[in-house]
Scaffold this active site. Structure first.
Site, PDB file in Angstrom:
ATOM      1  N   ASN A 149       0.878  -1.175   0.000  1.00 56.50           N
ATOM      2  CA  ASN A 149       0.000   0.000   0.000  1.00 56.50           C
ATOM      3  C   ASN A 149       0.911   1.220   0.000  1.00 56.50           C
ATOM      4  O   ASN A 149       1.436   1.616   1.034  1.00 56.50           O
ATOM      5  CB  ASN A 149      -0.903  -0.020   1.229  1.00 56.50           C
ATOM      6  CG  ASN A 149      -1.884   1.147   1.265  1.00 56.50           C
ATOM      7  OD1 ASN A 149      -1.835   2.042   0.424  1.00 56.50           O
ATOM      8  ND2 ASN A 149      -2.764   1.157   2.247  1.00 56.50           N
ATOM      9  N   LYS A 155       3.341   0.802   3.146  1.00 54.91           N
ATOM     10  CA  LYS A 155       3.004  -0.273   4.069  1.00 54.91           C
ATOM     11  C   LYS A 155       3.115  -1.599   3.333  1.00 54.91           C
ATOM     12  O   LYS A 155       2.854  -1.671   2.133  1.00 54.91           O
ATOM     13  CB  LYS A 155       1.580  -0.113   4.599  1.00 54.91           C
ATOM     14  CG  LYS A 155       1.338   1.123   5.442  1.00 54.91           C
ATOM     15  CD  LYS A 155      -0.123   1.191   5.891  1.00 54.91           C
ATOM     16  CE  LYS A 155      -0.406   2.458   6.669  1.00 54.91           C
ATOM     17  NZ  LYS A 155      -1.836   2.560   7.073  1.00 54.91           N
ATOM     18  N   ARG A 196      -2.679  -2.012  -3.444  1.00 59.28           N
ATOM     19  CA  ARG A 196      -3.897  -1.252  -3.233  1.00 59.28           C
ATOM     20  C   ARG A 196      -3.859  -0.016  -4.122  1.00 59.28           C
ATOM     21  O   ARG A 196      -2.886   0.737  -4.119  1.00 59.28           O
ATOM     22  CB  ARG A 196      -4.015  -0.805  -1.775  1.00 59.28           C
ATOM     23  CG  ARG A 196      -5.269   0.035  -1.531  1.00 59.28           C
ATOM     24  CD  ARG A 196      -5.176   0.832  -0.258  1.00 59.28           C
ATOM     25  NE  ARG A 196      -6.378   1.646  -0.060  1.00 59.28           N
ATOM     26  CZ  ARG A 196      -6.395   2.781   0.631  1.00 59.28           C
ATOM     27  NH1 ARG A 196      -5.292   3.258   1.165  1.00 59.28           N
ATOM     28  NH2 ARG A 196      -7.512   3.450   0.780  1.00 59.28           N
ATOM     29  N   HIS A 218     -13.032   2.858   0.099  1.00 59.70           N
ATOM     30  CA  HIS A 218     -13.051   1.827   1.147  1.00 59.70           C
ATOM     31  C   HIS A 218     -13.779   0.554   0.692  1.00 59.70           C
ATOM     32  O   HIS A 218     -14.226  -0.236   1.513  1.00 59.70           O
ATOM     33  CB  HIS A 218     -13.721   2.331   2.441  1.00 59.70           C
ATOM     34  CG  HIS A 218     -13.041   3.493   3.076  1.00 59.70           C
ATOM     35  ND1 HIS A 218     -13.739   4.553   3.619  1.00 59.70           N
ATOM     36  CD2 HIS A 218     -11.738   3.791   3.240  1.00 59.70           C
ATOM     37  CE1 HIS A 218     -12.891   5.434   4.110  1.00 59.70           C
ATOM     38  NE2 HIS A 218     -11.661   4.996   3.886  1.00 59.70           N
ATOM     39  N   ILE A 246     -15.391   3.416   9.873  1.00 55.54           N
ATOM     40  CA  ILE A 246     -15.221   4.673  10.594  1.00 55.54           C
ATOM     41  C   ILE A 246     -13.792   4.766  11.107  1.00 55.54           C
ATOM     42  O   ILE A 246     -13.412   4.146  12.103  1.00 55.54           O
ATOM     43  CB  ILE A 246     -16.209   4.781  11.779  1.00 55.54           C
ATOM     44  CG1 ILE A 246     -17.626   4.427  11.347  1.00 55.54           C
ATOM     45  CG2 ILE A 246     -16.160   6.183  12.370  1.00 55.54           C
ATOM     46  CD1 ILE A 246     -18.197   5.332  10.297  1.00 55.54           C
ATOM     47  N   GLY A 247     -12.981   5.526  10.395  1.00 53.96           N
ATOM     48  CA  GLY A 247     -11.622   5.805  10.827  1.00 53.96           C
ATOM     49  C   GLY A 247     -11.355   7.288  10.661  1.00 53.96           C
ATOM     50  O   GLY A 247     -12.277   8.099  10.714  1.00 53.96           O
ATOM     51  N   ARG A 294     -11.535  15.993   7.041  1.00 53.47           N
ATOM     52  CA  ARG A 294     -12.354  16.304   5.872  1.00 53.47           C
ATOM     53  C   ARG A 294     -13.720  16.806   6.305  1.00 53.47           C
ATOM     54  O   ARG A 294     -14.299  16.317   7.273  1.00 53.47           O
ATOM     55  CB  ARG A 294     -12.514  15.070   4.983  1.00 53.47           C
ATOM     56  CG  ARG A 294     -11.224  14.563   4.371  1.00 53.47           C
ATOM     57  CD  ARG A 294     -11.482  13.334   3.515  1.00 53.47           C
ATOM     58  NE  ARG A 294     -10.235  12.726   3.086  1.00 53.47           N
ATOM     59  CZ  ARG A 294      -9.999  11.420   3.099  1.00 53.47           C
ATOM     60  NH1 ARG A 294     -10.936  10.569   3.492  1.00 53.47           N
ATOM     61  NH2 ARG A 294      -8.836  10.947   2.679  1.00 53.47           N
ATOM     62  N   VAL A 350     -11.956   3.771  14.461  1.00 55.99           N
ATOM     63  CA  VAL A 350     -12.954   4.354  15.366  1.00 55.99           C
ATOM     64  C   VAL A 350     -14.128   3.391  15.543  1.00 55.99           C
ATOM     65  O   VAL A 350     -14.602   3.163  16.658  1.00 55.99           O
ATOM     66  CB  VAL A 350     -13.439   5.716  14.840  1.00 55.99           C
ATOM     67  CG1 VAL A 350     -14.521   6.289  15.747  1.00 55.99           C
ATOM     68  CG2 VAL A 350     -12.265   6.695  14.735  1.00 55.99           C
ATOM     69  N   GLY A 351     -14.596   2.826  14.462  1.00 56.66           N
ATOM     70  CA  GLY A 351     -15.742   1.910  14.528  1.00 56.66           C
ATOM     71  C   GLY A 351     -15.496   0.708  15.408  1.00 56.66           C
ATOM     72  O   GLY A 351     -16.393   0.240  16.124  1.00 56.66           O
ATOM     73  N   GLU A 357      -8.269  -5.350   4.965  1.00 56.32           N
ATOM     74  CA  GLU A 357      -8.150  -5.038   3.542  1.00 56.32           C
ATOM     75  C   GLU A 357      -6.950  -5.728   2.907  1.00 56.32           C
ATOM     76  O   GLU A 357      -7.000  -6.129   1.737  1.00 56.32           O
ATOM     77  CB  GLU A 357      -8.048  -3.520   3.367  1.00 56.32           C
ATOM     78  CG  GLU A 357      -9.306  -2.784   3.789  1.00 56.32           C
ATOM     79  CD  GLU A 357      -9.095  -1.291   3.964  1.00 56.32           C
ATOM     80  OE1 GLU A 357      -9.449  -0.539   3.043  1.00 56.32           O
ATOM     81  OE2 GLU A 357      -8.572  -0.895   5.020  1.00 56.32           O
TER      82      GLU A 357
END
Length: 404
Positions: free
Chosen positions: A7, A14, A91, A180, A209-210, A241, A332-333, A385
């Protein structure tokens, strides 16, 4: 088959190395500050000690050479030679309408990814640098590109078209593409498997949710709507954002503040969202801590974030005429107990019943956080992912070899 998943960002890279016989991770790591004389390579071989190396890495070709050196290192490595890597998966954020699924890298694919630079100027050029760097360091090893937008190519016109002159779509492909997609595809399938129900029978709302965040309405295993638009700026309020806003704000602010296009683009992408409202941070953990201390700006930022997330869930339940499963994933999620609770407490009209004790459990495994009586299953499923990229790469390379 061993597959290296890459990625590539503009100044980072990464990686994860998979053994596809059991889908185990042999090693993973991150190269940061590419283009600087103090670049950092953090290498984490499974079962061995983590190692960090600081050196000058001026471009991605050197970064991948350093990664391959670590993977084959006598002390820190996990393979003997680079020939132990049979394929590379990349990716790529934007595939436009050209890529409805993952694809083998060839001259046509590379040409099309370059053509799409305008749709993802921050991401696709970096992905191309990763592809070229892998080609240079690993000549002859097949490569596959996996697109964030591909899963959303099943959306109908009523979902992806904007109500602007059709000529803009015909000439420039201005439309909703989403992002995503790899994550939304993974967690929706994982949800069906967790519940032991056919995905074809389910209406699922997946909440990735990130720092970047998006929702997708998944009906019968297919994306029918998603919150991000032509770019990742549209939709939910995010870390930096803005998410949805009146488009007339842009020329108004540009005129008042004498901003350039680049300046307003930077404002909306890098200086808005949680960071702008809280004035403190784009990190939900810090926002939550501030809220718990009674800081009004952090509280407002959290409330706005939660409210918009909840509105989108409600709109997608309406779009699908119901919902069977709500899935939370990403940083976050998966980790914000308080955000999940605040959202779900306001969805009782859908038949959602939150089990507060289950919601408090921290686990890296898929889990249910709704009660046994809840009409809607609510799950927390860690996304993966990289595994999706590895699986697609494995499948496509095997098929290519069979054809030959």
């Amino acid at each position: 088959m061993n597959i290296l998943v890459i990625n590539a960002g503009s100044s980072s890279l990464k990686y994860q190395l998979y053994n596809m016989s059991d889908e185990s991770v042999l090693a993973k790591g991150l190269v940061e500050r590419i283009g600087m004389d103090s670049s950092i390579l953090t290498h984490k071989p499974t079962g061995k000690q983590e190692v960090t190396e600081v050196s000058e890495i001026l471009e991605h070709t050197t970064a991948i050479r350093k990664v391959l050196g670590m993977l084959t290192d006598a002390e820190h490595g996990v393979i003997s030679t680079i020939h132990d890597i049979q394929a590379v998966g990349h990716r790529v954020v934007h595939g436009g309408e050209s890529f409805k699924e993952s694809a083998l890298v060839n001259s046509e694919a590379k040409s099309e990814i370059r053509r799409l630079f305008d749709l993802a100027p921050l991401h696709n050029p970096a992905s191309m640098m990763g592809i070229q760097a892998a080609e240079t360091n690993m000549p002859g090893i097949p490569q596959v590109v996996v697109f964030d937008t591909a899963f959303h190519q099943t959306m109908p016109e009523k979902s992806y078209l904007y109500a602007i002159p059709r000529v803009l779509y015909n000439k420039y492909k201005v439309r909703r593409y989403g992002a995503h997609g790899t994550s939304h595809a993974y967690v929706s399938q994982a949800a069906a498997e967790f519940l032991n129900r056919p995905i074809e029978d389910l209406k699922i709302i997946t909440c990735h949710i990130g720092n970047g965040a998006s929702l997708t309405a998944v009906q019968g295993g297919k994306s029918v709507d998603t919150s991000m638009g032509m770019t990742p700026l549209e939709g939910l309020m995010m870390g930096t954002r803005s998410g949805d806003l009146d488009p007339a704000i842009v020329p108004y602010v540009m005129n008042k503040e004498e901003l350039t296009v680049n300046e307003v683009n930077s404002m909306l992408n890098k200086h808005s969202g949680l960071l702008a409202i809280s004035g403190v941070s784009s990190d939900m953990r810090e926002i939550t801590e501030g809220m718990e201390k009674g800081e009004p700006n952090s509280t407002l930022a959290f409330d706005m974030y939660e409210y918009r997330l909840r509105k989108y869930i409600g709109s997608y339940a309406a779009a699908m005429n119901g919902v069977d499963v709500i899935v939370f994933t990403a940083g976050v999620g998966e980790n914000s107990i308080v955000l999940r609770q605040r959202v779900l407490e306001q969805l009782t009209y859908l038949g959602v019943e939150l089990d507060e004790e289950l919601n408090k459990i921290r686990s890296g495994d898929p889990r249910r956080i709704s009660t046994a009586n809840s009409k809607v299953e609510v799950l927390v499923i860690p996304t993966n992912e990289e595994l999706v990229i590895a699986r697609d790469t494995h499948r496509i390379v095997q098929a290519s070899q069979l054809e030959k």
